[in-house]
Design an enzyme around this catalytic site. Structure first.
Site, short mmCIF file in Angstrom:
data_model
loop_
_atom_site.label_atom_id
_atom_site.label_comp_id
_atom_site.label_asym_id
_atom_site.label_seq_id
_atom_site.Cartn_x
_atom_site.Cartn_y
_atom_site.Cartn_z
N LYS A 33 4.37 -6.18 8.32
CA LYS A 33 4.27 -5.06 7.73
C LYS A 33 5.48 -3.92 8.31
O LYS A 33 5.64 -3.68 8.65
CB LYS A 33 3.28 -4.23 7.81
CG LYS A 33 2.87 -2.54 7.15
CD LYS A 33 1.48 -1.82 7.54
CE LYS A 33 1.53 -0.68 6.26
NZ LYS A 33 -0.05 -0.26 6.81
N ASP A 49 -8.66 5.44 7.17
CA ASP A 49 -8.78 4.97 5.51
C ASP A 49 -9.26 3.34 5.35
O ASP A 49 -8.70 2.65 5.19
CB ASP A 49 -7.23 4.57 5.00
CG ASP A 49 -7.00 3.90 3.85
OD1 ASP A 49 -7.54 4.92 3.16
OD2 ASP A 49 -6.14 2.88 3.71
N GLY A 92 0.61 -1.07 -0.25
CA GLY A 92 -0.09 -0.09 0.20
C GLY A 92 0.82 1.82 0.15
O GLY A 92 2.20 1.52 -0.23
N GLY A 93 -0.02 2.07 0.25
CA GLY A 93 1.11 3.55 0.18
C GLY A 93 2.30 3.90 1.90
O GLY A 93 3.37 4.29 0.57
N MET A 94 1.97 3.17 1.93
CA MET A 94 3.09 3.22 3.75
C MET A 94 4.40 2.20 3.12
O MET A 94 5.01 1.98 4.33
CB MET A 94 2.10 3.18 4.66
CG MET A 94 2.07 5.25 4.91
SD MET A 94 1.67 5.63 6.77
CE MET A 94 3.62 4.99 7.26
N GLY A 95 3.50 1.09 3.13
CA GLY A 95 4.00 0.21 3.20
C GLY A 95 4.21 -1.21 2.39
O GLY A 95 3.33 -1.49 1.65
N VAL A 138 3.30 -6.16 3.08
CA VAL A 138 2.87 -7.24 3.75
C VAL A 138 3.43 -7.76 3.02
O VAL A 138 2.96 -8.31 2.95
CB VAL A 138 1.27 -6.51 4.18
CG1 VAL A 138 0.62 -7.49 5.36
CG2 VAL A 138 1.22 -5.02 4.32
#
Length: 985
Positions: A122, A215, A100-103, A105
């Protein structure tokens, strides 16, 4: 050229190509990409990443890829293969799950050998490394650590990689997104809302801990194979008390399709932000599309939600593959309340939305129950219409048939009156019916039974003169008023109305019509409630057959009929026969309504009672706890159905000697039933009776007697004189006499009660055998051992094979005691071992009843001269008691005294004295009085040890005198104490 410059150039070129091709058709897009990238594999990979992110709602790239470039540092993301096989803390990375946008998984497995565990790991993306992101990840770990809810994925661990990237390990959830799950299972609108209520509950839990998710979207809401909702990814969640600065740090990482206007504008985030996202998710679930669509460049997705009203759900419905009729039906279902609920959640101004997820959920529940929602103006016409609609979802109360009644009556009046008067007459009748049935609905009147009865009586009086020429409408009204009387517990008033309704419908409709089946089932259920089983069975079986033939296996009416028939078999003591209908009803309810629906919770309650009666006590308690959790999550803490689950759970906990929890459950059930139904309802009497049993088991005879007398008063006034529930109350009063050691008074009471049960329920009925067992043990205490033994043997002969109630074990335990008193320890030992085996089958090894059964085996072994086996089982009983004391708060003094008695008898006073002292201390500190026999027995053994070593004998004589003052005390003493009392040593 430096590495940074190379990376920047690649990304810039990728972004330029991305903007050119993102809106093209796939074939043309692929052609343009091949031409633009040529042999530059790095450029092709960067472009593929951008396009993949654009297509997924999990990426922030929808907001305009160019806006993200300053955050993409050297190196980009490391290839997934770099992480596979690496160990982070106690976990080894297995494979990538998503990004996703930050990390990114990954799936991880615990590899430290302590235990097996799969987790989701994550890791911050390499391209987002930095102090700010590290702080964000640490925030996320802190937030998750504070959230403990069954529908929120749990945080398990966390740390920092060797590259300085923060990571954390979460509960691994195997499931599919909520939208995919609903589509795969063909869920109706109501079933989708029921499932969504679990999401609201999880979000509300976070909100109450000052956490906003920020989110929420379908990919963050998974549903497991068991139908349980799990909320994932608090990666951009923020604490509400973090302040304005804490809320606005970092770039605005969000998913545009689900982002609220204030998020896009960079304004302060509140709980209403999550309400917006919940509204979008629910809109997509019910309508089949999102409320806002991007037009043009990807950045337009963010602009679409600002200054633009979403399309009304009922007009925006996507119904691909549906027939026109089905599409019209869904639009009608969306029109009105659901339109209002969704548009309220999606208002641009946060203060005009629902203030919380709980408020949104409350309106959804009200809609499902056909109650007026909070978001609509509370007009008389609207409330009347909502009340009338409730007949579609419940037949238990009179309001259940109001809409059909109003429609039928309006049609009848239309034939009898001129068109000019029709509207006014229908309005008057509707207003009267709304007043009438609202007055009779206990959930609305909160037990105002006098007013309800007066209104119902008025309705009956009017029916005697009105609608004589309209039998179909008249039958509907009779059915509705009869159902209202049943809901109030006025069974005698309901009976003639339901009998007349069935007669009229049989004259008006075909024999196997749904109308005749509805009246047949209603009347059969009333006969069951009155314990007229012979008349109930053919009616309930006939209704089930007719409904199956015309409605299908999963129809709500079929499920209802299966439940009624199963309860009839239960009441008749045919527990094995009842299991089939209950299993079928539960399976059909899970298919029709979902595994976590209130309807399924009701079926779980029924099935759990049946499993308990079949001797599967541990399974029953597990099912009841599951049903209670579903009802509390979906209906709220004060719903009448909550009391049903609490009542049934309390009964089972009492049977397993978990007295403290049983009392708490039943006291809460009693409060709910009193508030909803009033003090004179038979369900209130039933719960008072169950509480009397718990209070008696807690050695609170005054509280037990007061509860039993109140229960008897209620049940006698509400039920026929020979009803089994009245007999249960009389039986409880007899048990309380035994607890007070009034054996002489209890014997005639039990004899009279046994004759009553044999006459009403039959000689082999489970209730009859339970009373016969009570009489037998009372006779033993009253000095009639021979008659007691005869009755106990008769009970064992008459017990049905499918009877898994406690009677089989208790009768064997009582007969074992009788034989042991007669000097027949070998026979006693065999019966005690049979009782132990039964209790273990019913409740498992960790049970208070198993501890008691172990003591009885040990006593018989001691009397048989098997000292080694006896000591082993006495100690096993005490260990189990101590384990239960730690987990359930049970007392241990009985186990200590029994082992101490054995040790004193073996002349091992030095070992016995600490046990006896501990028992006496526990008795002295008990929160409520303990029966005197326990303290006196421990004192007799303790003072005997002191006296045998040279102490004064007057203390022994005083204790012995106090024990002899208790009637029939020898029966209840352990062997050594009994010998000390009888010999005077």
């Amino acid at each position: 050229m430096t590495t940074n410059e190379t990376t920047d150039g690649t990304w810039r070129r990728a972004l330029e190509i991305f903007q050119d091709v993102v809106d093209l058709e796939p074939v043309e897009r692929d052609r343009r990409i091949a031409s633009a990238c040529g042999a530059d594999d790095a450029l092709r990979r960067r472009l593929a990443d951008l396009l993949e992110a654009d297509s997924e709602t999990t990426s922030p790239l929808d907001g305009g890829a160019a806006q993200l470039f300053p955050r993409l540092l050297e190196g980009g993301d490391a290839p997934p293969g770099r992480w596979i096989g690496r160990q982070l803390g106690p976990y080894r990375i297995v494979r990538e799950l998503g990004r996703g946008g930050m990390g990114v998984v990954f799936l991880g497995e615990r590899c430290d050998g302590q235990f097996e565990q799969r987790v989701a790991i994550k890791i911050a993306r390499l391209g987002l490394a930095g102090d700010e992101v590290t702080r964000s990840f640490l925030d996320e770990r802190q937030i998750l650590a504070g959230l403990e809810h069954p529908q929120i994925a749990r945080l398990l661990d966390g740390g920092v990689t060797s590259e300085g990237l923060p990571y954390f390990a979460m509960e691994y959830v195997e499931g599919v997104s909520i939208g995919d799950y609903c589509e795969a299972h063909g869920f109706s609108l109501a079933q989708r809302i029921e499932l969504f209520l679990g999401v609201c509950a999880a979000v509300d839990h976070a909100h109450r801990r000052l956490v906003v998710h920020r989110d929420l979207k379908p990919s963050n809401i998974l549903v497991t194979a068991e139908g349980d909702v799990k909320l994932l990814d608090f990666g951009i969640a923020k604490l509400l008390d973090a302040g304005e600065e804490g809320t606005l740090t970092l770039e605005r990482r969000l998913t545009p399709a689900y982002a609220a206007p204030e998020q896009i504008r960079g304004e302060r985030i509140t709980t209403a932000t999550d309400v917006w996202a919940l509204g979008v998710v629910l809109y997509e679930l019910l309508v089949g599309r999102r409320p806002f669509s991007a037009r043009g460049a990807p950045g337009d997705t963010l602009l679409a939600v600002i200054g633009e009203e979403p399309a009304r759900p009922s007009t925006a419905l996507v119904a691909a593959g549906e027939s026109a009729r089905s599409r019209r039906r869904r639009r009608r279902a969306l029109r009105g309340d659901l339109d209002t609920i969704l548009l309220t959640a999606l208002r641009e101004e946060p203060d005009r939305r629902y203030p919380s997820a709980a408020a949104l959920a409350e309106d959804l529940r009200r809609h499902l129950a056909s109650l007026p929602i909070r978001a609509r103006p509370d007009t008389v016409r609207y409330r009347a219409g909502k009340f009338a609609a409730r007949h579609r979802w419940t037949l238990a109360m009179a309001a259940a048939l109001l809409l059909a009644l109003v429609g039928a009556l309006g049609a009848a009046l239309g034939q009898a009156r001129a068109k000019a008067r029709e509207a006014r007459a229908s309005q008057e009748v509707t207003a009267f019916l709304v007043r009438l049935f609202e007055g009779s609905d206990p959930t609305l009147t909160r037990g105002a039974s006098l007013t309800a009865q007066e209104l119902l009586d008025e309705g009956v009086a009017r029916l005697r003169s009105d609608l004589a020429s309209e039998p179909a409408v008249r039958a509907r009204l009779l059915d509705a008023i009869g159902a209202s009387y049943v809901g109030l517990g006025l069974y005698g008033r309901a009976l003639p109305l339901l009998e007349e309704a069935l007669r009229l419908r049989r004259q008006t409709f075909p024999a196997r019509s749904v109308e005749v089946a509805a009246s047949t089932d209603q009347l059969g259920e009333l006969y069951r409630l009155e314990a007229d089983f012979g008349r109930a069975e053919p009616l309930l079986e006939g209704a089930l057959a007719a409904r199956r033939a015309s409605l299908g296996a999963d129809a709500p009416a079929v499920i209802q009929s299966l439940g009624h028939l199963g309860r009839l078999f239960e009441d008749e003591g045919q527990f094995a026969r009842a299991e089939g209908p209950f299993r079928e009803a539960l399976a059909a309810s899970e298919r029709r309504f979902g595994a976590s629906s209130p309807e399924t919770a009701g079926r779980l309650d029924d099935f759990a009672t049946n499993q308990s009666d079949l001797g599967r006590e541990a399974k029953a308690i597990e099912l009841l706890r599951r049903a209670l959790a579903i009802r509390e999550r979906t209906l709220g803490p004060e719903a009448l159905e909550i009391a049903d689950s609490l009542h049934n759970l309390g009964l089972r906990l009492d049977d397993t000697r978990t007295y403290h929890e049983a009392a708490a459950a039943l006291e809460r059930a009693l409060a709910i039933r009193r508030n909803a139904l009033g003090p004179a309802h038979p369900l209130v009497g039933a719960t008072q009776l169950a509480l009397a049993s718990v209070y008696d088991d807690q050695h609170r005879p005054d509280a037990a007697e007061d509860a039993a007398k109140r229960a008897l008063e209620v049940l006698r006034s509400a039920l026929p004189a020979d009803h089994p529930k009245v007999g249960e109350a009389l039986n409880m009063l007899g048990i309380i006499r035994v607890s007070r050691r009034d054996f002489a008074g209890a014997v005639p009471a039990f004899r009279e009660l046994l004759e009553r049960y044999q006459r009403v329920s039959g000689k082999g009925h489970p209730d009859t055998l339970a009373v016969e067992n009570n009489l037998a043990i009372t006779l033993l205490h009253a000095g009639h051992a021979a008659e007691a033994k005869s009755l106990e043997r008769e009970v064992l002969v008459l017990l049905r094979e499918d009877n898994g109630q406690p009677t089989g074990a208790l009768t064997r335990e009582n007969l074992s005691t009788t034989l042991e008193m007669e000097g027949k320890p070998r026979e006693a030992l065999e019966l005690a071992r049979q009782a132990l085996a039964i209790q273990r089958r019913r409740e498992g090894d960790t049970s208070a009843n198993v501890a008691v059964a172990l003591r009885l085996v040990a006593i018989a072994e001691e009397m048989c001269g098997e000292a080694g086996s006896a000591e082993r089982d006495f100690r096993a009983s005490l260990r189990l008691g101590e384990e239960l004391a730690g987990s359930r708060g049970n007392a241990t003094y009985e186990g200590r005294i029994s082992l101490g008695d054995f040790l004193v008898g073996a002349s091992r006073c030095s070992e016995a004295e600490p046990l006896l002292d501990g028992a006496l201390a526990e008795i002295a500190e008990a929160p409520r009085p303990v029966a005197p026999i326990w303290r006196l027995q421990a004192q007799l053994l303790r003072t005997h040890c002191v006296h045998s070593s040279g102490g004064r004998g007057d203390a022994v004589r005083a204790v012995r005198a106090a024990l002899r003052a208790l009637p029939a005390v020898e029966v209840d003493l352990y062997p050594t104490a009994r010998a000390l009392l009888s010999t005077g040593r």
